[in-house]
Write an enzyme that holds these catalytic residues in place. Structure first.
Site, PDB file in Angstrom:
ATOM      1  N   ASP A 135       3.842  -1.732   5.569  1.00  0.00           N
ATOM      2  CA  ASP A 135       3.074  -2.443   6.694  1.00  0.00           C
ATOM      3  C   ASP A 135       3.861  -3.699   6.843  1.00  0.00           C
ATOM      4  O   ASP A 135       3.799  -4.499   8.114  1.00  0.00           O
ATOM      5  CB  ASP A 135       1.535  -2.607   6.224  1.00  0.00           C
ATOM      6  CG  ASP A 135       0.846  -1.174   6.427  1.00  0.00           C
ATOM      7  OD1 ASP A 135       1.418  -0.234   6.995  1.00  0.00           O
ATOM      8  OD2 ASP A 135      -0.278  -1.344   6.283  1.00  0.00           O
ATOM      9  N   GLU A 151      -7.434  -2.023   7.398  1.00  0.00           N
ATOM     10  CA  GLU A 151      -8.317  -2.577   6.664  1.00  0.00           C
ATOM     11  C   GLU A 151      -8.736  -4.114   6.709  1.00  0.00           C
ATOM     12  O   GLU A 151      -9.892  -4.376   6.496  1.00  0.00           O
ATOM     13  CB  GLU A 151      -8.358  -1.962   5.210  1.00  0.00           C
ATOM     14  CG  GLU A 151      -8.344  -0.605   5.063  1.00  0.00           C
ATOM     15  CD  GLU A 151      -7.141   0.287   5.432  1.00  0.00           C
ATOM     16  OE1 GLU A 151      -5.999  -0.142   5.820  1.00  0.00           O
ATOM     17  OE2 GLU A 151      -7.061   1.399   4.579  1.00  0.00           O
ATOM     18  N   HIS A 179      -2.487  -3.928   9.116  1.00  0.00           N
ATOM     19  CA  HIS A 179      -3.025  -3.118   8.276  1.00  0.00           C
ATOM     20  C   HIS A 179      -4.423  -2.811   8.745  1.00  0.00           C
ATOM     21  O   HIS A 179      -5.336  -3.863   8.702  1.00  0.00           O
ATOM     22  CB  HIS A 179      -2.995  -3.734   6.954  1.00  0.00           C
ATOM     23  CG  HIS A 179      -3.842  -2.897   5.678  1.00  0.00           C
ATOM     24  ND1 HIS A 179      -3.347  -1.780   5.193  1.00  0.00           N
ATOM     25  CD2 HIS A 179      -4.679  -3.577   5.056  1.00  0.00           C
ATOM     26  CE1 HIS A 179      -4.304  -1.600   4.277  1.00  0.00           C
ATOM     27  NE2 HIS A 179      -5.136  -2.443   4.022  1.00  0.00           N
ATOM     28  N   GLU A 229       0.910  -1.269  -0.105  1.00  0.00           N
ATOM     29  CA  GLU A 229      -0.049   0.103  -0.061  1.00  0.00           C
ATOM     30  C   GLU A 229       0.936   1.180  -0.036  1.00  0.00           C
ATOM     31  O   GLU A 229       2.022   1.284   0.562  1.00  0.00           O
ATOM     32  CB  GLU A 229      -0.905  -0.201   1.401  1.00  0.00           C
ATOM     33  CG  GLU A 229      -2.053   1.083   1.570  1.00  0.00           C
ATOM     34  CD  GLU A 229      -2.626   1.180   2.876  1.00  0.00           C
ATOM     35  OE1 GLU A 229      -2.076   0.892   3.781  1.00  0.00           O
ATOM     36  OE2 GLU A 229      -3.867   1.347   2.886  1.00  0.00           O
TER      37      GLU A 229
END
Ligand SMILES: [Zn+2]
Length: 269
Positions: free
Chosen positions: A47, A124, A122, A36
């Protein structure tokens, strides 16, 4: 329990060593990260890099095998990762992530591991990690397998460190993306990967209390940094790393190796 002074990494063990670890009741930890964007100054693997470093350090002193990091995660969202518009951000659909994680948990279990920890590194990924654990094991006890889900690896920082990180107060958890904590951690762990000459504060022009698709232009920052970053230092990163890993170590000790039935930690017990 055979506590190890150096991390036990699954991909560096032989199969007899992995068998022995499972047979003696060692735990196994999987970090679920992402590929990301992290602004102009941090790499796409931030991450995965920081998450696995945290996992490896936190495992020291525990009988815990650390699996290879899963470097892909659920879609980046505008107010926690900048969203999907940035080149290089490479994400999985929720159903794919759940299927991959469910398969991995089932494989850990099939090969004899009964103490399994999933670390969402992370934001999400959080509910998808829980969903995969649920798909693999369900809510009922069967063969003694426990799957621990850690959705928030960052400790509540000590008041002294928090004051230094956020002199004006925290930006809101999701907005701490590619910002002072992650930048400091990377400066401490991998200074060669931080483009310090391109560090700059940034923020989305507006942060409404809802999300929207398609992603409106004003819903993320131009750089991908979502809050303050220029105050990052390797020293702060060192202190963040020590606090995060100590917290995670204690969580793993408690979640994987304590007697949940007798100490009242099981809901309803
Ligand atoms: Zn990140």
């Amino acid at each position: 329990m055979q506590a190890s002074d150096i991390p036990l990494e699954l991909d560096k063990l032989t199969w007899p060593e992995a068998r022995d670890a499972a047979e003696r009741g060692a735990g196994i930890l999987l970090t679920v990260a992402a590929t990301e964007q992290h602004g102009h100054h941090l790499p796409l693997g931030t991450d995965a890099i920081t998450g696995q470093a945290v996992a490896l350090r936190a495992s020291v002193g525990l009988d815990l095998v650390v699996a290879p990091v899963l470097a892909y995660g659920y879609r980046s969202r505008p107010f926690s990762g900048g969203g999907q518009r940035f080149p290089g951000t490479t994400s999985l659909r929720g159903c794919t992530l759940v299927n991959v994680l469910t398969d991995i948990v089932n494989e850990f279990r099939r090969t004899g591991f009964r103490r399994i920890a999933l670390l969402a590194h992370h934001m999400e990924n959080q509910n998808f990690v829980y969903e995969a654990a649920y798909e693999a094991v369900g809510p009922e006890q069967t063969d003694g397998t426990r799957v621990m889900i850690i959705e928030s690896p960052y400790a509540e920082f000590s008041p002294e460190l928090a004051a230094e990180l956020y002199p004006d107060g925290p930006p809101g958890r999701g907005l701490d993306h590619a910002a002072v904590v992650e930048t400091s951690l990377m400066m401490y762990l991998h200074p060669e990967l931080v483009r310090t000459d391109r560090m700059a504060d940034d923020a989305p022009p507006r942060v409404p209390r809802y999300d929207m698709l398609p992603i409106p232009d004003g819903f993320t920052s131009a750089s991908g940094v979502l809050s303050q970053t220029v105050t990052a230092t390797p020293e702060i990163g060192h202190r963040c790393f020590d606090e995060i890993t100590a917290c995670l170590h204690d969580l793993l000790q408690d979640g994987l190796f304590s007697d949940l039935e007798s100490d009242g930690n099981v809901a309803g017990a």
